[in-house]
Write an enzyme that holds these catalytic residues in place. Sequence first.
Site, PDB file in Angstrom:
ATOM      1  N   ASP A  20       0.875  -1.167   0.000  1.00  0.00           N
ATOM      2  CA  ASP A  20       0.000   0.000   0.000  1.00  0.00           C
ATOM      3  C   ASP A  20       0.920   1.226   0.000  1.00  0.00           C
ATOM      4  O   ASP A  20       2.109   1.118   0.298  1.00  0.00           O
ATOM      5  CB  ASP A  20      -0.880  -0.042   1.249  1.00  0.00           C
ATOM      6  N   ASP A  52      -0.192   5.093   0.953  1.00  0.00           N
ATOM      7  CA  ASP A  52      -0.470   6.026   2.054  1.00  0.00           C
ATOM      8  C   ASP A  52      -0.433   5.310   3.398  1.00  0.00           C
ATOM      9  O   ASP A  52      -1.127   4.321   3.617  1.00  0.00           O
ATOM     10  CB  ASP A  52      -1.855   6.666   1.871  1.00  0.00           C
ATOM     11  N   ASP A  60      -1.557  -0.584   6.065  1.00  0.00           N
ATOM     12  CA  ASP A  60      -1.661   0.012   7.399  1.00  0.00           C
ATOM     13  C   ASP A  60      -3.093   0.131   7.916  1.00  0.00           C
ATOM     14  O   ASP A  60      -3.306   0.683   8.993  1.00  0.00           O
ATOM     15  CB  ASP A  60      -1.025   1.405   7.398  1.00  0.00           C
TER      16      ASP A  60
END
Length: 218
Positions: free
Chosen positions: A9, A11, A161
């Site tokens: 991922d 961001d 995250d």
Amino acid sequence: MTIKVIIFDFDGTIADTLNAIVSITNRLAAQFGHKPISQEELVQIKNLSSRQIIKQSGISIFKFPLLVGKVKAELNSEIQTIKPFLGIKEALIEVKSEVDRVGMLSSNSKENIVAFLEMNGLQDLFDFIYTGATLFGKSKVIKELLKQEKFKPEESVYVGDETRDIEAARRSRTKAIAVSWGFNSKEVLAAQNPDFLVHQPSELVEVIKSLQQAVISK
């Protein structure tokens, strides 16, 4: 089976974009009809799942894609201020030596990601970048990505995250590594039962090496 591809991922996993995204979202509050987020509320929100956050925001489900698109567009003008998390570059270099391919899958724009990677000397560490995944549509894109890149789910790892990243990995049958330095708290991530939960970039390398060694020892 040997791990051959790791998909990250963007961001909150590679790039520390949280403060910029919150700032932009707050600026757009009047336009999209949601309440600005205070720092105190941000701490609380980190303990909610992605679905709970959307529900609590009060933003119309019809407006949400428009808001996300606007945030991505405005983030482009601030991308030069965004930095990678401490230690992530070194971890990426080591991880890349352990697998065949390292890639990126993000709902952010490719323009933003490429600009960030180039400004921070990370462009050579990624073999492919896939963007455009909807908020809860990453599993479909992961499946398409693996098919196109000719990797099996059991040869693949997705690193993110947020709780929705764990959900996407589970639905696409890849291993899920959750990182606690991004958006969601370590407590809410742990509650989603990822395959691994790491708290600093160096632990990513340890996990990948342990997975490879486990295969060799069989």
